[in-house]
Design a protein around this motif. Structure first.
Motif, PDB file in Angstrom:
ATOM      1  N   THR A  10     -12.117 -12.707   1.912  1.00  0.00           N
ATOM      2  CA  THR A  10     -11.935 -11.617   2.871  1.00  0.00           C
ATOM      3  C   THR A  10     -10.839 -10.646   2.443  1.00  0.00           C
ATOM      4  N   ASN A  11      -9.757 -11.174   1.912  1.00  0.00           N
ATOM      5  CA  ASN A  11      -8.595 -10.345   1.586  1.00  0.00           C
ATOM      6  C   ASN A  11      -8.516  -9.947   0.120  1.00  0.00           C
ATOM      7  N   GLN A  12      -9.515 -10.293  -0.677  1.00  0.00           N
ATOM      8  CA  GLN A  12      -9.423 -10.134  -2.125  1.00  0.00           C
ATOM      9  C   GLN A  12      -9.113  -8.709  -2.557  1.00  0.00           C
ATOM     10  N   ALA A  13      -9.888  -7.748  -2.090  1.00  0.00           N
ATOM     11  CA  ALA A  13      -9.699  -6.370  -2.547  1.00  0.00           C
ATOM     12  C   ALA A  13      -8.307  -5.865  -2.212  1.00  0.00           C
ATOM     13  N   GLN A  14      -7.853  -6.137  -1.003  1.00  0.00           N
ATOM     14  CA  GLN A  14      -6.539  -5.667  -0.589  1.00  0.00           C
ATOM     15  C   GLN A  14      -5.435  -6.338  -1.386  1.00  0.00           C
ATOM     16  N   VAL A  15      -5.531  -7.648  -1.564  1.00  0.00           N
ATOM     17  CA  VAL A  15      -4.499  -8.381  -2.302  1.00  0.00           C
ATOM     18  C   VAL A  15      -4.430  -7.916  -3.755  1.00  0.00           C
ATOM     19  N   VAL A  16      -5.562  -7.868  -4.421  1.00  0.00           N
ATOM     20  CA  VAL A  16      -5.581  -7.507  -5.843  1.00  0.00           C
ATOM     21  C   VAL A  16      -5.109  -6.076  -6.045  1.00  0.00           C
ATOM     22  N   ASN A  17      -5.579  -5.164  -5.222  1.00  0.00           N
ATOM     23  CA  ASN A  17      -5.193  -3.760  -5.372  1.00  0.00           C
ATOM     24  C   ASN A  17      -3.706  -3.561  -5.120  1.00  0.00           C
ATOM     25  N   MET A  18      -3.173  -4.221  -4.100  1.00  0.00           N
ATOM     26  CA  MET A  18      -1.762  -4.032  -3.780  1.00  0.00           C
ATOM     27  C   MET A  18      -0.861  -4.674  -4.823  1.00  0.00           C
ATOM     28  N   LEU A  19      -1.246  -5.847  -5.323  1.00  0.00           N
ATOM     29  CA  LEU A  19      -0.432  -6.474  -6.368  1.00  0.00           C
ATOM     30  C   LEU A  19      -0.452  -5.643  -7.645  1.00  0.00           C
ATOM     31  N   ASN A  20      -1.604  -5.140  -8.020  1.00  0.00           N
ATOM     32  CA  ASN A  20      -1.668  -4.313  -9.221  1.00  0.00           C
ATOM     33  C   ASN A  20      -0.854  -3.039  -9.066  1.00  0.00           C
ATOM     34  N   THR A  21      -0.823  -2.497  -7.857  1.00  0.00           N
ATOM     35  CA  THR A  21      -0.002  -1.314  -7.609  1.00  0.00           C
ATOM     36  C   THR A  21       1.476  -1.627  -7.801  1.00  0.00           C
ATOM     37  N   VAL A  22       1.914  -2.747  -7.246  1.00  0.00           N
ATOM     38  CA  VAL A  22       3.319  -3.151  -7.399  1.00  0.00           C
ATOM     39  C   VAL A  22       3.664  -3.335  -8.865  1.00  0.00           C
ATOM     40  N   PHE A  23       2.808  -4.031  -9.597  1.00  0.00           N
ATOM     41  CA  PHE A  23       3.108  -4.304 -10.997  1.00  0.00           C
ATOM     42  C   PHE A  23       3.135  -3.026 -11.835  1.00  0.00           C
ATOM     43  N   SER A  24       2.373  -2.021 -11.433  1.00  0.00           N
ATOM     44  CA  SER A  24       2.376  -0.762 -12.178  1.00  0.00           C
ATOM     45  C   SER A  24       3.627   0.063 -11.894  1.00  0.00           C
ATOM     46  N   LEU A  25       4.283  -0.197 -10.769  1.00  0.00           N
ATOM     47  CA  LEU A  25       5.449   0.587 -10.369  1.00  0.00           C
ATOM     48  C   LEU A  25       6.771  -0.015 -10.815  1.00  0.00           C
ATOM     49  N   ARG A  26       6.836  -1.335 -10.958  1.00  0.00           N
ATOM     50  CA  ARG A  26       8.115  -2.009 -11.164  1.00  0.00           C
ATOM     51  C   ARG A  26       8.182  -2.680 -12.524  1.00  0.00           C
ATOM     52  N   ALA A  27       9.107  -2.228 -13.356  1.00  0.00           N
ATOM     53  CA  ALA A  27       9.308  -2.900 -14.637  1.00  0.00           C
ATOM     54  C   ALA A  27       9.769  -4.322 -14.396  1.00  0.00           C
ATOM     55  N   ASN A  28       9.067  -5.267 -14.975  1.00  0.00           N
ATOM     56  CA  ASN A  28       9.366  -6.686 -14.801  1.00  0.00           C
ATOM     57  C   ASN A  28       9.287  -7.124 -13.346  1.00  0.00           C
ATOM     58  N   TYR A  29       8.710  -6.268 -12.489  1.00  0.00           N
ATOM     59  CA  TYR A  29       8.344  -6.653 -11.133  1.00  0.00           C
ATOM     60  C   TYR A  29       9.538  -7.017 -10.265  1.00  0.00           C
ATOM     61  N   ASP A  30      10.672  -6.428 -10.569  1.00  0.00           N
ATOM     62  CA  ASP A  30      11.871  -6.578  -9.755  1.00  0.00           C
ATOM     63  C   ASP A  30      12.064  -5.267  -9.010  1.00  0.00           C
ATOM     64  N   GLN A  31      11.804  -5.249  -7.698  1.00  0.00           N
ATOM     65  CA  GLN A  31      11.826  -3.989  -6.976  1.00  0.00           C
ATOM     66  C   GLN A  31      13.204  -3.351  -6.943  1.00  0.00           C
ATOM     67  N   TRP A  32      14.238  -4.142  -7.173  1.00  0.00           N
ATOM     68  CA  TRP A  32      15.592  -3.585  -7.123  1.00  0.00           C
ATOM     69  C   TRP A  32      16.146  -3.305  -8.520  1.00  0.00           C
ATOM     70  N   GLY A  33      15.397  -3.638  -9.550  1.00  0.00           N
ATOM     71  CA  GLY A  33      15.997  -3.618 -10.876  1.00  0.00           C
ATOM     72  C   GLY A  33      15.516  -2.517 -11.791  1.00  0.00           C
ATOM     73  N   TRP A  34      16.239  -2.387 -12.883  1.00  0.00           N
ATOM     74  CA  TRP A  34      15.889  -1.504 -13.983  1.00  0.00           C
ATOM     75  C   TRP A  34      15.753  -0.053 -13.538  1.00  0.00           C
ATOM     76  N   GLY A  35      16.661   0.340 -12.651  1.00  0.00           N
ATOM     77  CA  GLY A  35      16.722   1.734 -12.241  1.00  0.00           C
ATOM     78  C   GLY A  35      18.123   2.066 -11.785  1.00  0.00           C
ATOM     79  N   ASN A  36      18.435   3.352 -11.717  1.00  0.00           N
ATOM     80  CA  ASN A  36      19.746   3.781 -11.264  1.00  0.00           C
ATOM     81  C   ASN A  36      19.710   4.059  -9.772  1.00  0.00           C
ATOM     82  N   TYR A  37      20.701   3.525  -9.043  1.00  0.00           N
ATOM     83  CA  TYR A  37      20.767   3.724  -7.609  1.00  0.00           C
ATOM     84  C   TYR A  37      22.137   4.286  -7.258  1.00  0.00           C
ATOM     85  N   PRO A  38      22.167   5.443  -6.563  1.00  0.00           N
ATOM     86  CA  PRO A  38      23.459   6.058  -6.244  1.00  0.00           C
ATOM     87  C   PRO A  38      24.172   5.328  -5.118  1.00  0.00           C
TER      88      PRO A  38
END
Length: 335
Positions: free
Chosen positions: A12-40
């Motif tokens: 039931t949830n396959q499309a939503q889960v797969v699409n959202m995880l792939n989106t996250v992985f495409s946005l975050r280097a090494n998949y750390d949402q707080w890492g590998w970027g500059n924050y003021p």
């Protein structure tokens, strides 16, 4: 969502889960949402740039990818989990590093042993060169991720990594009562306060042990898992005398601990699936029912659930709903 599909045998949830995880992985280097970027950050009227990086955050995403791979057989998600494992492995203390007192990514001398036990297998909480902390949740996540990858691929490097991290927790970070402790400083062996006892530390440990026992066929891991679960559900410091988990009761403000207990309940579901101990299954079934009935009878306001499982009920909060989901999902298999 992936675990709900896996346990119920649906997609039931396959499309939503797969699409959202792939989106996250495409946005975050090494998949750390707080890492590998500059924050003021404003500090003493000066705007400075800092890095926020956490290995545990990366592995929460990797663990989600593994759950989704298991549910749907999507090899792309498995590869994402492997990529995270490869990245975080740079921050795992090997026996050679413990012997030499150095990790190439850390700018301080390592304590090769603490309390007479090797520090090999411990995983640094943060990848920054100056952070000295190793904690049970990061090491437990690495143990669990490694064990799942060993199961999925048959590659012994993952099995060996899981064993090393399991031994680190077993030898260094469990108290006399059998409850997993929080943190050890890798430079001077100082520890977090003895009262820092959180459900998710024990949760990731027993989840990892359940998979590791299946992968290796080693009954010692099963015995350790059974003993740790029994201690946690019978005498864990995070619950009342009625057995209802009280940790993370935060009606008015979201905080990390609101989700800790969900990790613990999710882990018990994995143990339930894998154990051949009927007594342990009965114990987990009963403990899960206590939490489930508390949600329905004490914490529910219609279909909204308070993060305070012992009540009182309240209106909708995202953290209350998310914590309740794992109780509902685990009860699919434990009932």
């Amino acid at each position: 969502m992936a675990n709900t599909d896996y346990l119920s045998g649906g997609t039931t949830n396959q499309a939503q889960v797969v699409n959202m995880l792939n989106t996250v992985f495409s946005l975050r280097a090494n998949y750390d949402q707080w890492g590998w970027g500059n924050y003021p950050v404003l500090l003493d009227d000066d705007l400075i740039l800092i890095f926020w990086q956490y290995n545990d955050d990366a592995m929460w995403w990797a663990q989600s990818a593994v759950y989704a791979y298991r549910a749907y057989g999507d090899n792309n998600l498995l590869q994402h989990a492997i990529d995270v494992w490869n990245h975080v492995s740079n921050y795992v203390i090997t026996q050679d590093q413990a012997n030499s007192g150095s990790n190439p990514n850390k700018g301080f001398t390592l304590a090769g042993t603490c309390d007479g036990q090797s520090m090999a297998g411990g995983v640094f909480w943060r990848p920054t060169s100056d952070d000295q902390g190793i904690n049970s949740v990061t090491t437990g996540l690495y143990l669990t991720l490694s064990a799942f990858l060993a199961e999925a691929t048959g590659d012994s490097k993952y099995t060996n990594a899981a064993i090393a991290s399991a031994n680190w927790i077993k030898n260094l970070n469990i108290n006399a009562d059998g409850i997993v402790l929080d943190s050890v400083n890798a430079h001077d062996c100082s520890r977090s306060p003895a009262g820092w006892l959180f459900t998710y530390n024990t949760g990731k440990f027993v989840e990892g042990l359940s998979v590791l026992a299946a992968v290796t066929g080693d009954s010692a891991w099963s015995s350790l898992m059974i003993n740790t679960v029994a201690t946690a559900v019978k005498s864990g410091p995070w619950q009342g005398s009625d057995g209802i988990i009280t940790e993370g009761a935060s009606p008015n403000e979201n905080n990390d601990s609101a989700g800790f207990k969900a990790v613990f309940i999710r882990a018990l579901g994995e143990v339930f699936i894998r154990t051949d101990s009927n007594d342990l299954r009965i114990l987990i079934h009963s403990y899960g029912d206590v939490q489930y009935n508390a949600l329905l009878d004490l914490a529910a306001n219609g279909t909204s659930y308070s993060s305070a499982w012992a009540g009182p009920p309240q209106g909708y909060t995202s953290w209350g709903q998310l914590a309740a989901l794992d109780v509902m999902t685990t009860n699919i298999v434990s009932n």
